[in-house]
Design a protein around this motif. Structure first.
Motif, PDB file in Angstrom:
ATOM      1  N   GLY A  12       0.847  -1.193   0.000  1.00 28.95           N
ATOM      2  CA  GLY A  12       0.000   0.000   0.000  1.00 28.95           C
ATOM      3  C   GLY A  12       0.882   1.242   0.000  1.00 28.95           C
ATOM      4  O   GLY A  12       2.068   1.182  -0.373  1.00 28.95           O
ATOM      5  N   ALA A  13       0.303   2.362   0.436  1.00 27.66           N
ATOM      6  CA  ALA A  13       1.037   3.634   0.423  1.00 27.66           C
ATOM      7  C   ALA A  13       2.329   3.540   1.250  1.00 27.66           C
ATOM      8  O   ALA A  13       3.386   4.020   0.824  1.00 27.66           O
ATOM      9  N   THR A  40      -6.230   2.383  -0.303  1.00 31.60           N
ATOM     10  CA  THR A  40      -6.423   3.607  -1.096  1.00 31.60           C
ATOM     11  C   THR A  40      -7.115   3.287  -2.423  1.00 31.60           C
ATOM     12  O   THR A  40      -7.762   4.147  -3.022  1.00 31.60           O
ATOM     13  N   MET A  41      -6.989   2.031  -2.851  1.00 32.17           N
ATOM     14  CA  MET A  41      -7.653   1.608  -4.096  1.00 32.17           C
ATOM     15  C   MET A  41      -9.175   1.656  -3.968  1.00 32.17           C
ATOM     16  O   MET A  41      -9.890   1.620  -4.958  1.00 32.17           O
ATOM     17  N   LEU A  42      -9.666   1.719  -2.723  1.00 34.56           N
ATOM     18  CA  LEU A  42     -11.117   1.606  -2.516  1.00 34.56           C
ATOM     19  C   LEU A  42     -11.858   2.927  -2.681  1.00 34.56           C
ATOM     20  O   LEU A  42     -13.065   2.985  -2.522  1.00 34.56           O
ATOM     21  N   THR A  43     -11.140   4.008  -2.946  1.00 33.11           N
ATOM     22  CA  THR A  43     -11.839   5.275  -3.118  1.00 33.11           C
ATOM     23  C   THR A  43     -11.481   5.932  -4.451  1.00 33.11           C
ATOM     24  O   THR A  43     -10.338   5.836  -4.898  1.00 33.11           O
ATOM     25  N   GLY A  57      -8.139   6.959  -6.152  1.00 34.10           N
ATOM     26  CA  GLY A  57      -7.162   6.151  -5.414  1.00 34.10           C
ATOM     27  C   GLY A  57      -6.340   5.236  -6.325  1.00 34.10           C
ATOM     28  O   GLY A  57      -5.109   5.195  -6.216  1.00 34.10           O
ATOM     29  N   PRO A  58      -7.000   4.484  -7.235  1.00 33.39           N
ATOM     30  CA  PRO A  58      -6.218   3.575  -8.083  1.00 33.39           C
ATOM     31  C   PRO A  58      -5.163   4.311  -8.931  1.00 33.39           C
ATOM     32  O   PRO A  58      -4.061   3.795  -9.139  1.00 33.39           O
ATOM     33  N   GLU A  59      -5.497   5.531  -9.372  1.00 40.89           N
ATOM     34  CA  GLU A  59      -4.521   6.294 -10.177  1.00 40.89           C
ATOM     35  C   GLU A  59      -3.320   6.705  -9.305  1.00 40.89           C
ATOM     36  O   GLU A  59      -2.167   6.588  -9.728  1.00 40.89           O
ATOM     37  N   LEU A  60      -3.618   7.145  -8.100  1.00 45.64           N
ATOM     38  CA  LEU A  60      -2.535   7.553  -7.192  1.00 45.64           C
ATOM     39  C   LEU A  60      -1.626   6.362  -6.878  1.00 45.64           C
ATOM     40  O   LEU A  60      -0.404   6.449  -6.938  1.00 45.64           O
ATOM     41  N   MET A  61      -2.253   5.229  -6.591  1.00 44.21           N
ATOM     42  CA  MET A  61      -1.471   4.054  -6.211  1.00 44.21           C
ATOM     43  C   MET A  61      -0.676   3.491  -7.380  1.00 44.21           C
ATOM     44  O   MET A  61       0.410   2.956  -7.205  1.00 44.21           O
ATOM     45  N   SER A  62      -1.215   3.655  -8.596  1.00 39.12           N
ATOM     46  CA  SER A  62      -0.447   3.165  -9.746  1.00 39.12           C
ATOM     47  C   SER A  62       0.811   4.026  -9.929  1.00 39.12           C
ATOM     48  O   SER A  62       1.867   3.529 -10.309  1.00 39.12           O
TER      49      SER A  62
END
Ligand SMILES: Cc1cc2nc3c(=O)[nH]c(=O)nc-3n(C[C@H](O)[C@H](O)[C@H](O)COP(=O)(O)OP(=O)(O)OC[C@H]3O[C@@H](n4cnc5c(N)ncnc54)[C@H](O)[C@@H]3O)c2cc1C
Length: 311
Positions: A12-13, A40-43, A57-62
């Motif tokens: 995760g982050a 974070t993928m959940l939002t 969230g998915p864009e940030l985590m990618s």
């Protein structure tokens, strides 16, 4: 058996940031994780990550993942089941029984918000159902919401929501709250909050987004349909840290105890993010803590003094 300088448990982050820092220090790093990106993928609406006005969230985590991979982090998909201390290293074992060895370990495997397990909850998760009032409250300006729970986090979530929503139902399955008296008194005086005690959550209903929430009185079995736009489930978290009990100190709740440099009670093992005692479970905080853990692991490997006095 593959040998690493750093094994990070959790992608995760916290874990991915730790990897960016250890890789930039030229440490051989593996991130072992069940999935990449974590909670974070959940939002789809992150408005409080500096540098981005609004980012899913998915864009940030990618972006986190790409950055960690760019600097050389090796990503291994899997669930870590045990960590054993050896003389000068740690043996990390996956559920599949694959084993890896590492000079240091960073524990960054987060937590999971408890869910109600009622019809409609999964269907509307992220579409009106949330487990994070701190994250999602601002999306409910002039709306009506329900908060479920009876502890401090539920009452604080209700209080926070009154700053945005026009009405907040606070429902709890028992006849009394379990929160601090001072918080209970404050909540009882708030005009926007309607308290519904002795009610069990039954169903979340809607079309594309949440439209109503069904609750049932524990004694009379009478059902109420609350017309709401959002349902905040604030019934605590699950921390799956039991398997670490013999390795590092945990709180009664199962959080990994760390000092302000992300050091655990076990030299060579660091921890970061939601899985630790650090307050305010947020992506930015996990990222910051991950950076600290990565830098601290580097110092440990270089032999710089990082021994903690836990007495
Ligand atoms: C619905 C929702 C909305 C949110 N919105 C926001 C927001 O708007 N802004 C904000 O700042 N924060 C928000 N948060 C909080 C934020 O997502 C968390 O604080 C953050 O994800 C914590 O990061 P972490 O790396 O510490 O842990 P996590 O994100 O939980 O990541 C842990 C990772 O470890 C993996 N893992 C777990 N156990 C193991 C194991 N045994 N072996 C290997 N891997 C394992 C998990 O699969 C996961 O990938 C939100 C949370 C939720 C649930």
């Amino acid at each position: 058996m593959e040998n690493y300088d750093v094994i990070i448990v959790g992608g995760g982050a916290a874990g991915l940031t730790a990897a960016i820092y250890t890789c930039r220090k030229k440490l051989k790093t593996a991130v072992i994780s069940l999935d990449l990106g974590g909670q974070t993928m959940l939002t789809n609406h992150i408005e409080n990550y500096p540098g981005f006005d609004l980012i899913p969230g998915p864009e940030l985590m990618s972006k986190f993942e790409q950055q960690a991979s760019k600097f050389g982090a090796e990503i291994i998909m899997g669930e870590v089941e045990s960590i054993k201390k050896k003389k000068n290293s740690f043996s990390v074992e996956l559920k599949t029984k694959e084993k890896y060895e590492s000079k240091t370990v960073i524990l960054a495997f987060g937590k999971t918000a408890r869910r109600l397990n009622i019809p409609g909850e999964d269907k509307f998760f992220g579409r009106g159902v949330s487990t994070c009032a701190t994250c999602d409250a601002p999306f409910y300006k002039e709306k009506t919401v329900a908060v479920i729970g009876g502890g401090n986090s539920a009452l604080e979530a209700a209080e926070l929501l009154t700053q945005f929503a026009k009405k907040v139902y606070l429902t709890h399955r028992r006849k009394e709250f379990r929160a601090d008296e001072i918080t209970i008194d404050k909540i009882k005086k708030m005009k926007k909050i309607e308290i519904l005690l002795d009610y069990l959550p039954k169903e979340v209903k809607g079309d594309k987004f949440v439209e109503s929430f069904v609750i049932e009185n524990t004694k009379t079995k009478e059902q109420k349909i609350l017309k709401v736009d959002g349902v905040f489930v604030e019934i605590g978290y699950e921390l799956k840290t039991d398997w670490l009990k013999n390795l590092t100190k945990l709180t009664e709740l199962g959080e990994i105890i760390i000092d302000n440099r992300c050091r655990t009670s076990q030299a060579g093992i660091f921890a970061a993010g939601d899985v630790t005692t650090v307050p305010f479970k947020q992506t930015i905080i996990s990222a910051g803590e991950g950076a600290k853990a990565g830098l601290e692991a580097y110092k440990y490997i270089k032999g710089e003094a990082t021994v903690v006095d836990w007495k």
